[in-house]
Scaffold this active site. Structure first.
Site, PDB file in Angstrom:
ATOM      1  N   GLY A  17       0.807  -1.212   0.000  1.00  9.84           N
ATOM      2  CA  GLY A  17       0.000   0.000   0.000  1.00  9.84           C
ATOM      3  C   GLY A  17       0.840   1.261   0.000  1.00  9.84           C
ATOM      4  CB  CYS A  18      -0.325   4.741   0.347  1.00  9.60           C
ATOM      5  SG  CYS A  18      -1.579   4.674  -0.946  1.00  9.60           S
ATOM      6  CG  PHE A  19       3.058   1.628   4.565  1.00  6.88           C
ATOM      7  CD1 PHE A  19       4.186   0.822   4.525  1.00  6.88           C
ATOM      8  CD2 PHE A  19       1.816   1.025   4.751  1.00  6.88           C
ATOM      9  CE1 PHE A  19       4.082  -0.559   4.659  1.00  6.88           C
ATOM     10  CE2 PHE A  19       1.698  -0.351   4.886  1.00  6.88           C
ATOM     11  CZ  PHE A  19       2.839  -1.140   4.832  1.00  6.88           C
ATOM     12  CG  PHE A  61       0.955   8.988   5.910  1.00  6.38           C
ATOM     13  CD1 PHE A  61       1.630   9.106   7.118  1.00  6.38           C
ATOM     14  CD2 PHE A  61       0.944  10.085   5.053  1.00  6.38           C
ATOM     15  CE1 PHE A  61       2.283  10.283   7.453  1.00  6.38           C
ATOM     16  CE2 PHE A  61       1.587  11.263   5.379  1.00  6.38           C
ATOM     17  CZ  PHE A  61       2.260  11.368   6.579  1.00  6.38           C
TER      18      PHE A  61
END
Length: 389
Positions: free
Chosen positions: A163-165, A373
């Site tokens: 994911g985005c982290f 994050f």
């Protein structure tokens, strides 16, 4: 006879891990945010949902995004109608796209990074590949090794479904590899394609619609190594310190689930609040040892999950508007490219710093922070040191 401790000492690099080159890539298909709601509701046969379309138009207007790049064209979507429905079984069609496109886009970024680095690709010792787009065996790391013509004994690390982290995660892993393996040169590639998350609108799941308004496709590649070769390798940023933490009381804040209908995303409304509530603690832990408590005195690279997160972080820390300029610029021009985003911001920052005649790659400042994050809610922190231009 040599002792084990002597062997271990000899294996370690002397200096810190350094980013030596950056390359980025996007699909050719550019989508203007202002006209995207019309396209999206037409291609998904949802034009009769007028109230929902108005909501989506407002989401796009508030997104602070001007344009995004997407592999999915009108032609591809017409050939794959199941991808356009909300939650229709479509995983096979999506997988067929991303298994090819993720390595292809990653290769494009990697070729640029290797060219800037200026060393033969035979000197690459490690490969880290990260994507939230699809899963396959052998993975995108194997496909990239073949596409780039890397040596078969390059040490590979494949990170799926982070994911985005994960833009922060790949830097943390690359730092450990470079500093603990003398002479190591790590190729890092993040490649993200929204073909796994695209789907039609639903009246009952507005968080899915938020993703449709924000996500774009992109790839970024870096070469990371310690002890740069003088006159040949040109450092861009040094990595000083890294950390990962799960924010307290944040379970379910951001979730993604791979289903027959593709990858579904679920967002709590209070994600910006969770991030802003925990960011000060992360900064104190990172910068107190350096004697830094004024966060306007450092440069900033934050994952642009959306404008609300950036707004709340700015407010919480009393940051000057220019601190998030590079981050907001990338959000505006590319949308949220998941793990690739922070690496693209690094590239934009060093280029703009040089264009503006500043003293360092980090907007003229010495130290900076990179934040990722994502699901968990997980926060990645990387302390960077800029290099004189």
């Amino acid at each position: 006879m040599v002792s084990v401790s002597e062997i271990r000492t000899a294996q370690r690099a002397e200096g810190p891990a350094t980013i030596l080159a950056i390359g980025t890539a996007n699909p050719a298909n550019c989508v203007e945010q202002s006209t995207y709601p019309d396209f999206y509701f037409k291609i998904t046969n949802s034009e009769h949902k007028t109230e929902l379309k108005e909501k989506f138009q407002r989401m796009c207007d508030k997104s602070m995004i001007k344009r995004r790049y997407m592999y999915l064209t009108e032609e591809i979507l017409k050939e794959n109608p199941s991808v356009c429905e909300y939650m229709a079984p479509s995983l096979d069609a999506r997988q067929d796209m991303v298994v090819v496109e993720v390595p292809r886009l990653g290769k494009e970024a990697a070729v640029k990074a290797i060219k800037e680095w200026g060393q033969p690709k035979s000197k690459i010792t490690h490969l880290i590949v990260c994507t939230t787009s699809g899963v396959d065996m052998p993975g995108a790391d194997y496909q990239l090794t073949k596409l780039l013509g890397l040596r078969p004994y390059v040490k590979r690390y494949m990170m799926y479904q982070q994911g985005c982290f994960a833009g922060g995660t790949v830097l943390r892993l690359a730092k450990d590899l470079a500093e603990n393996n003398k002479g190591a040169r790590v190729l890092v590639v993040c490649s993200e394609v929204t073909a796994v998350t695209f789907r039609g609108p639903s009246d009952t799941h507005l968080d899915s619609l938020v993703g449709q308004a924000l996500f774009g496709d992109g790839a970024a590649a870096l070469i990371v190594g310690s002890d740069p070769v003088p006159e040949i390798e040109k450092p861009i940023f040094e990595m000083v310190w890294t950390a990962q933490t799960i924010a307290p009381d944040s379970e379910g804040g951001i979730d993604g689930h791979l289903r027959e209908a593709g990858l579904t995303f679920h967002l709590l409304k209070d994600v910006p609040g969770i991030v802003s509530k925990n960011i000060n603690k992360a900064l104190v832990e990172a910068f107190e040892p350096l004697g830094i408590s004024d966060y306007n005195s450092i440069f900033w690279i934050a994952h642009p999950g959306g404008p609300a997160i950036l707004d709340q972080v700015e407010q919480k820390l009393a940051l000057k508007p220019e601190k998030m300029k590079a981050t907001r610029e990338v959000l505006s021009e590319y949308g949220n490219m998941s793990s690739a985003c922070v690496l693209v911001i690094l590239d934009e920052m060093r280029k703009k710093s040089a264009q503006d005649g500043l003293k360092t790659t980090g907007e003229g400042l010495e130290f900076g922070v990179l934040f990722g994050f994502g699901p968990g809610l997980t926060i990645e922190t990387v302390v960077l040191r800029s290099v004189a231009i």
